[in-house]
Write an enzyme that holds these catalytic residues in place. Structure first.
Site, PDB file in Angstrom:
ATOM      1  N   HIS A 204       0.796  -1.233   0.000  1.00 17.26           N
ATOM      2  CA  HIS A 204       0.000   0.000   0.000  1.00 17.26           C
ATOM      3  C   HIS A 204       0.828   1.282   0.000  1.00 17.26           C
ATOM      4  O   HIS A 204       0.261   2.374   0.025  1.00 17.26           O
ATOM      5  CB  HIS A 204      -0.956   0.015   1.207  1.00 17.26           C
TER       6      HIS A 204
HETATM    7  C1  UD1 Z   1      -1.952   5.865   5.801  1.00 19.18           C
HETATM    8  C2  UD1 Z   1      -0.607   6.331   6.350  1.00 19.18           C
HETATM    9  C3  UD1 Z   1       0.423   5.232   6.174  1.00 19.18           C
HETATM   10  C4  UD1 Z   1      -0.067   3.944   6.785  1.00 19.18           C
HETATM   11  C5  UD1 Z   1      -1.452   3.586   6.288  1.00 19.18           C
HETATM   12  C6  UD1 Z   1      -1.956   2.426   7.091  1.00 19.18           C
HETATM   13  C7  UD1 Z   1      -0.188   8.744   6.128  1.00 19.18           C
HETATM   14  C8  UD1 Z   1       0.578   9.755   5.390  1.00 19.18           C
HETATM   15  N1  UD1 Z   1      -0.124   7.505   5.602  1.00 19.18           N
HETATM   16  O1  UD1 Z   1      -1.789   5.625   4.425  1.00 19.18           O
HETATM   17  O2  UD1 Z   1       1.630   5.603   6.800  1.00 19.18           O
HETATM   18  O3  UD1 Z   1       0.840   2.921   6.458  1.00 19.18           O
HETATM   19  O4  UD1 Z   1      -2.350   4.689   6.477  1.00 19.18           O
HETATM   20  O5  UD1 Z   1      -2.919   1.706   6.433  1.00 19.18           O
HETATM   21  O6  UD1 Z   1      -0.808   9.039   7.110  1.00 19.18           O
HETATM   22  N2  UD1 Z   1      -9.324   5.092   1.907  1.00 19.18           N
HETATM   23  C9  UD1 Z   1     -10.561   4.485   1.898  1.00 19.18           C
HETATM   24  N3  UD1 Z   1     -11.128   4.155   3.102  1.00 19.18           N
HETATM   25  C10 UD1 Z   1     -10.541   4.401   4.295  1.00 19.18           C
HETATM   26  C11 UD1 Z   1      -9.279   5.024   4.291  1.00 19.18           C
HETATM   27  C12 UD1 Z   1      -8.683   5.361   3.099  1.00 19.18           C
HETATM   28  O7  UD1 Z   1     -11.144   4.240   0.860  1.00 19.18           O
HETATM   29  O8  UD1 Z   1     -11.111   4.057   5.356  1.00 19.18           O
HETATM   30  C13 UD1 Z   1      -8.691   5.406   0.609  1.00 19.18           C
HETATM   31  C14 UD1 Z   1      -8.993   6.824   0.148  1.00 19.18           C
HETATM   32  O9  UD1 Z   1      -9.100   6.797  -1.236  1.00 19.18           O
HETATM   33  C15 UD1 Z   1      -7.710   7.557   0.519  1.00 19.18           C
HETATM   34  C16 UD1 Z   1      -6.642   6.496   0.363  1.00 19.18           C
HETATM   35  O10 UD1 Z   1      -7.278   5.293   0.759  1.00 19.18           O
HETATM   36  O11 UD1 Z   1      -7.466   8.676  -0.286  1.00 19.18           O
HETATM   37  C17 UD1 Z   1      -5.426   6.742   1.221  1.00 19.18           C
HETATM   38  O12 UD1 Z   1      -5.768   6.936   2.599  1.00 19.18           O
HETATM   39  P1  UD1 Z   1      -4.813   7.822   3.550  1.00 19.18           P
HETATM   40  O13 UD1 Z   1      -5.287   7.764   4.947  1.00 19.18           O
HETATM   41  O14 UD1 Z   1      -4.601   9.177   2.968  1.00 19.18           O
HETATM   42  O15 UD1 Z   1      -3.423   7.129   3.428  1.00 19.18           O
HETATM   43  P2  UD1 Z   1      -3.043   5.593   3.461  1.00 19.18           P
HETATM   44  O16 UD1 Z   1      -2.497   5.210   2.140  1.00 19.18           O
HETATM   45  O17 UD1 Z   1      -4.161   4.816   4.052  1.00 19.18           O
HETATM   46  N1  UDP Z   2      -3.495  -5.353   8.916  1.00 20.69           N
HETATM   47  C1  UDP Z   2      -4.782  -5.861   9.075  1.00 20.69           C
HETATM   48  N2  UDP Z   2      -5.501  -6.204   7.960  1.00 20.69           N
HETATM   49  C2  UDP Z   2      -4.997  -6.075   6.698  1.00 20.69           C
HETATM   50  C3  UDP Z   2      -3.680  -5.553   6.551  1.00 20.69           C
HETATM   51  C4  UDP Z   2      -2.968  -5.193   7.680  1.00 20.69           C
HETATM   52  O1  UDP Z   2      -5.253  -6.002  10.205  1.00 20.69           O
HETATM   53  O2  UDP Z   2      -5.712  -6.400   5.738  1.00 20.69           O
HETATM   54  C5  UDP Z   2      -2.742  -4.972  10.125  1.00 20.69           C
HETATM   55  C6  UDP Z   2      -1.397  -5.626  10.258  1.00 20.69           C
HETATM   56  O3  UDP Z   2      -1.506  -6.891  10.868  1.00 20.69           O
HETATM   57  C7  UDP Z   2      -0.643  -4.643  11.122  1.00 20.69           C
HETATM   58  C8  UDP Z   2      -1.227  -3.306  10.685  1.00 20.69           C
HETATM   59  O4  UDP Z   2      -2.457  -3.596  10.044  1.00 20.69           O
HETATM   60  O5  UDP Z   2      -0.961  -4.828  12.490  1.00 20.69           O
HETATM   61  C9  UDP Z   2      -0.298  -2.630   9.749  1.00 20.69           C
HETATM   62  O6  UDP Z   2      -0.947  -1.580   9.157  1.00 20.69           O
HETATM   63  P1  UDP Z   2      -0.618  -1.074   7.690  1.00 20.69           P
HETATM   64  O7  UDP Z   2       0.114  -2.111   6.924  1.00 20.69           O
HETATM   65  O8  UDP Z   2      -1.887  -0.572   7.145  1.00 20.69           O
HETATM   66  O9  UDP Z   2       0.273   0.197   7.982  1.00 20.69           O
HETATM   67  P2  UDP Z   2       1.829   0.425   8.343  1.00 20.69           P
HETATM   68  O10 UDP Z   2       2.181  -0.479   9.458  1.00 20.69           O
HETATM   69  O11 UDP Z   2       2.580   0.157   7.088  1.00 20.69           O
HETATM   70  O12 UDP Z   2       1.893   1.851   8.694  1.00 20.69           O
END
Ligand code: UD1
Ligand code: UDP
Length: 362
Positions: A204
């Site tokens: 992601h």
């Molecule tokens: C964010 C964090 C990242 C983390 C990740 C965990 C920042 C800069 N990035 O990235 O460090 O690893 O969360 O998963 O804070 N969206 C949905 N539904 C949701 C949430 C998001 O559809 O509930 C979609 C939206 O299109 C959104 C995109 O995902 O624009 C990205 O979401 P965002 O929270 O901006 O960043 P992540 O890529 O989730």
């Molecule tokens: N995770 C989860 N379901 C998923 C993918 C990840 O519960 O489908 C959990 C994973 O086990 C870990 C956390 O989400 O505990 C990590 O989050 P993510 O990979 O979204 O973000 P990051 O750690 O890279 O910031």
């Protein structure tokens, strides 16, 4: 003592799981504020259920947006809340935009910031998380580190040693508390897979999802994996896969919706190997003794490579496949990192009880 804890995104929920009961046991009143950065049931609600988290006292409904839009929206709402509530400290966790927003809003209100998972560095400034980590740490009155290397990073950046406390990795505590429950779920069987008979993938990070050529290389590697692949797809990644016409292939790649925490632990535990770009998954794979391949240019979780649990590769099909072969053949007897145990939350509570010194001049 009364603290507010900011959560917003998936990994935040998992990190605060053990924290609230430990603070309560230490006589520290703790309320959660949820910024709403993640809002889908599969990205938020499921973690409150799986981890038995208390309902957030406030929900700010910030949602998605560009970095500035999202961070600013969270700051505006957190500033209003913190000015009214004036807690003794604001606890922020990890490195997401909600973490940074909390740190900025509290620091300007002279509310001490406590950062859980301080001091990690990838030294890659193209990562939004690296910017968030660096700024949050500079604004924090108490920096609680997951690995000793994090202390060294902070000292090199001029942080006063009296502000740093090595407490261990809170993700490890969450995992240890939920492992037996998770193991019993045998979540892989719901996808027609057998324990030890598949590779789990999560991708992601923008460095992979927002570059079609890299995403295509990763998809090709998954397609040629020697074992079937299960890929629970993050909501950032799903439209990119569709947009770029990337089909991971029918050769045994199953795309799934994001899964809850207990299912994810079960899937990681039973996988033969993991391919990921997640920070938390690198750590969990290490704890679960499932060999990991991290598809990124850098990692702030270097300890997982140092102990022999993880290997870092760029987004090239051949390199990913070579690393995957190596992972599948590797021993799983690596040592676990220091203080990745069930005492992390109580060490955090102790550090808070010992007192949080205000920032200079405050
Ligand atoms: C964010 C964090 C990242 C983390 C990740 C965990 C920042 C800069 N990035 O990235 O460090 O690893 O969360 O998963 O804070 N969206 C949905 N539904 C949701 C949430 C998001 O559809 O509930 C979609 C939206 O299109 C959104 C995109 O995902 O624009 C990205 O979401 P965002 O929270 O901006 O960043 P992540 O890529 O989730
Ligand atoms: N995770 C989860 N379901 C998923 C993918 C990840 O519960 O489908 C959990 C994973 O086990 C870990 C956390 O989400 O505990 C990590 O989050 P993510 O990979 O979204 O973000 P990051 O750690 O890279 O910031």
């Amino acid at each position: 003592m009364r603290v507010i804890i900011v959560v917003g995104a998936r990994p935040n929920f998992i990190k605060v799981g053990p924290l609230v009961p430990a603070l309560t046991a230490a006589g520290i009143a703790a309320d959660l504020v949820h910024t709403g950065q993640h809002y889908d049931a599969a990205m938020s609600d499921v973690f409150f259920e799986d981890l038995d988290l208390p309902e957030p006292r406030w929900y700010l409904g910030v949602g998605s947006g560009t970095h500035a839009t999202q961070t600013a929206a969270a700051m505006v709402k957190l500033e209003e809340l913190l000015a009214a509530e004036r807690p003794d400290a604001l606890i922020v966790v990890g490195d997401v935009n909600s973490t940074l927003a909390g740190a900025l809003a509290a620091a300007k209100l002279h509310i001490p910031v406590v950062h859980v998972e301080a001091g990690l560095r990838s030294r890659d400034f193209s990562m939004p998380e690296e910017v968030n980590r660096l700024v949050t740490d500079q604004l924090s009155a108490l920096l609680l580190t997951p690995v000793r290397e994090a202390d060294e990073n902070l000292l090199r950046e001029g942080v006063d040693p009296s502000r740093i406390r090595f407490v261990g990795n809170i993700m490890a505590q969450s995992l240890l508390e939920h492992l037996s429950q998770a193991r019993d779920r045998r979540a892989c069987e719901r996808y027609g897979l057998e324990p030890g008979g598949y590779v789990l993938a999560t991708i992601h990070r923008p460095e992979n999802t927002d570059h079609p050529e890299r995403l295509a290389e990763i998809a090709a590697a998954l397609k040629y994996s020697p074992l079937p692949v299960l890929f629970p797809v993050h909501p950032r990644t799903r439209p990119r896969i569709a947009e770029h016409g990337i089909v991971p292939g029918t050769r045994g790649v199953t795309l799934a919706d994001p899964v809850g925490y207990l299912d994810m632990l079960s899937l990681q535990h039973d996988a033969a190997a993991i391919v990921t770009d997640s920070g938390g998954v690198q750590e969990e794979a290490c704890m679960l003794r499932t060999p990991c391949v991290t598809v990124r240019r850098s990692t702030e979780r270097r300890i997982t490579i140092d102990v022999g649990a993880n290997r870092l590769v760029g987004a090239w099909r051949e390199r990913i496949l070579a690393a995957l072969e190596e992972a599948l053949a590797s021993n799983r007897d690596w040592p676990l990192p220091e203080l990745w145990d069930e005492g992390v939350a109580s060490r955090i509570a102790q550090a808070l009880s010992d007192g949080v010194e205000p920032m200079p001049g405050v």
